[in-house]
Design a protein around this motif. Structure first.
Motif, PDB file in Angstrom:
ATOM      1  N   ALA A 159       0.841  -1.209   0.000  1.00  0.00           N
ATOM      2  CA  ALA A 159       0.000   0.000   0.000  1.00  0.00           C
ATOM      3  C   ALA A 159       0.870   1.250   0.000  1.00  0.00           C
ATOM      4  N   ALA A 160       1.925   1.260   0.806  1.00  0.00           N
ATOM      5  CA  ALA A 160       2.836   2.401   0.849  1.00  0.00           C
ATOM      6  C   ALA A 160       3.539   2.583  -0.493  1.00  0.00           C
ATOM      7  N   GLU A 161       3.978   1.482  -1.079  1.00  0.00           N
ATOM      8  CA  GLU A 161       4.643   1.537  -2.384  1.00  0.00           C
ATOM      9  C   GLU A 161       3.711   2.127  -3.446  1.00  0.00           C
ATOM     10  N   ALA A 162       2.473   1.675  -3.480  1.00  0.00           N
ATOM     11  CA  ALA A 162       1.506   2.196  -4.455  1.00  0.00           C
ATOM     12  C   ALA A 162       1.245   3.681  -4.220  1.00  0.00           C
ATOM     13  N   TYR A 163       1.130   4.069  -2.961  1.00  0.00           N
ATOM     14  CA  TYR A 163       0.893   5.469  -2.595  1.00  0.00           C
ATOM     15  C   TYR A 163       2.047   6.350  -3.083  1.00  0.00           C
ATOM     16  N   LEU A 164       3.274   5.915  -2.832  1.00  0.00           N
ATOM     17  CA  LEU A 164       4.430   6.702  -3.245  1.00  0.00           C
ATOM     18  C   LEU A 164       4.599   6.698  -4.762  1.00  0.00           C
ATOM     19  N   ALA A 165       4.356   5.570  -5.401  1.00  0.00           N
ATOM     20  CA  ALA A 165       4.463   5.490  -6.862  1.00  0.00           C
ATOM     21  C   ALA A 165       3.461   6.425  -7.528  1.00  0.00           C
ATOM     22  N   ALA A 166       2.267   6.534  -6.947  1.00  0.00           N
ATOM     23  CA  ALA A 166       1.255   7.445  -7.492  1.00  0.00           C
ATOM     24  C   ALA A 166       1.698   8.902  -7.378  1.00  0.00           C
ATOM     25  N   ARG A 167       2.681   9.164  -6.531  1.00  0.00           N
ATOM     26  CA  ARG A 167       3.212  10.514  -6.347  1.00  0.00           C
ATOM     27  C   ARG A 167       4.555  10.693  -7.049  1.00  0.00           C
ATOM     28  N   LEU A 217      11.384  -0.223   1.807  1.00  0.00           N
ATOM     29  CA  LEU A 217      11.363   0.222   0.412  1.00  0.00           C
ATOM     30  C   LEU A 217      12.524   1.170   0.170  1.00  0.00           C
ATOM     31  N   ILE A 218      13.152   1.031  -0.988  1.00  0.00           N
ATOM     32  CA  ILE A 218      14.122   2.026  -1.443  1.00  0.00           C
ATOM     33  C   ILE A 218      13.567   2.542  -2.756  1.00  0.00           C
ATOM     34  N   MET A 219      13.356   3.862  -2.801  1.00  0.00           N
ATOM     35  CA  MET A 219      12.713   4.464  -3.961  1.00  0.00           C
ATOM     36  C   MET A 219      13.535   5.652  -4.444  1.00  0.00           C
ATOM     37  N   GLN A 220      13.221   6.100  -5.634  1.00  0.00           N
ATOM     38  CA  GLN A 220      13.903   7.261  -6.191  1.00  0.00           C
ATOM     39  C   GLN A 220      12.880   8.362  -6.389  1.00  0.00           C
ATOM     40  N   ASP A 221      13.221   9.548  -5.901  1.00  0.00           N
ATOM     41  CA  ASP A 221      12.377  10.739  -6.034  1.00  0.00           C
ATOM     42  C   ASP A 221      13.226  11.777  -6.753  1.00  0.00           C
ATOM     43  N   GLY A 222      13.083  11.849  -8.078  1.00  0.00           N
ATOM     44  CA  GLY A 222      13.967  12.702  -8.872  1.00  0.00           C
ATOM     45  C   GLY A 222      15.375  12.137  -8.793  1.00  0.00           C
ATOM     46  N   GLN A 223      16.316  12.936  -8.320  1.00  0.00           N
ATOM     47  CA  GLN A 223      17.707  12.501  -8.180  1.00  0.00           C
ATOM     48  C   GLN A 223      18.019  11.990  -6.775  1.00  0.00           C
ATOM     49  N   ASP A 260      12.376   8.537   4.809  1.00  0.00           N
ATOM     50  CA  ASP A 260      10.951   8.824   4.941  1.00  0.00           C
ATOM     51  C   ASP A 260      10.295   7.740   5.788  1.00  0.00           C
ATOM     52  N   VAL A 261       9.181   8.104   6.397  1.00  0.00           N
ATOM     53  CA  VAL A 261       8.353   7.132   7.107  1.00  0.00           C
ATOM     54  C   VAL A 261       6.948   7.234   6.531  1.00  0.00           C
ATOM     55  N   VAL A 262       6.387   6.088   6.185  1.00  0.00           N
ATOM     56  CA  VAL A 262       4.994   6.021   5.758  1.00  0.00           C
ATOM     57  C   VAL A 262       4.251   5.251   6.844  1.00  0.00           C
ATOM     58  N   SER A 263       3.270   5.916   7.424  1.00  0.00           N
ATOM     59  CA  SER A 263       2.506   5.335   8.526  1.00  0.00           C
ATOM     60  C   SER A 263       1.089   5.067   8.057  1.00  0.00           C
ATOM     61  N   LEU A 264       0.617   3.845   8.273  1.00  0.00           N
ATOM     62  CA  LEU A 264      -0.739   3.464   7.921  1.00  0.00           C
ATOM     63  C   LEU A 264      -1.522   3.218   9.198  1.00  0.00           C
TER      64      LEU A 264
END
Length: 112
Positions: A10-18, A36-42, A92-96
């Motif tokens: 759910a967190a991954e989908a939320y961040l991917a949508a952003r 999760l390790i994600m890329q936000d721009g650079q 980052d922290v994603v809290s559900l």
């Protein structure tokens, strides 16, 4: 699917949508695991996903104490050692919550 895995998806989908792009899921090192390790721009973003059923005990983010932060930092350093150039990074922290609400705290804490 286990509850933690569902929260991570759910967190991954939320961040991917952003606009964030997934680089790794459940990255492990001798020091611990990063959900999760994600890329936000650079910027490489190390994401801790927390879920709480009952808000009486605080948000999921409240449970990311100094000890957990240090383990995340060491695991992030382990990941970054594989890269040739050191990119900009953040934690980052994603809290559900139990009702399906998601709270994304970009730059939740600084590397120490």
């Amino acid at each position: 699917m286990r509850r933690g895995e569902a929260a991570e998806r759910a967190a991954e989908a939320y961040l991917a949508a952003r606009g964030l792009i997934l680089l790794a899921r459940n990255y492990r090192s001798p020091h611990g695991e990063i959900d999760l390790i994600m890329q936000d721009g650079q910027t490489v973003v190390f994401v801790e996903v927390r879920q709480r059923r009952n808000p009486r005990y605080g948000s999921g983010a409240d449970s990311v104490d100094a000890r957990k932060q240090r383990r995340l930092q060491l695991t992030a350093e382990h990941y970054l050692q594989r890269l040739g150039n050191l990119p900009a990074c953040r934690f980052d922290v994603v809290s559900l919550d139990g009702a399906g609400g998601i709270d994304w705290m970009a730059g939740a804490f600084e590397a120490g």
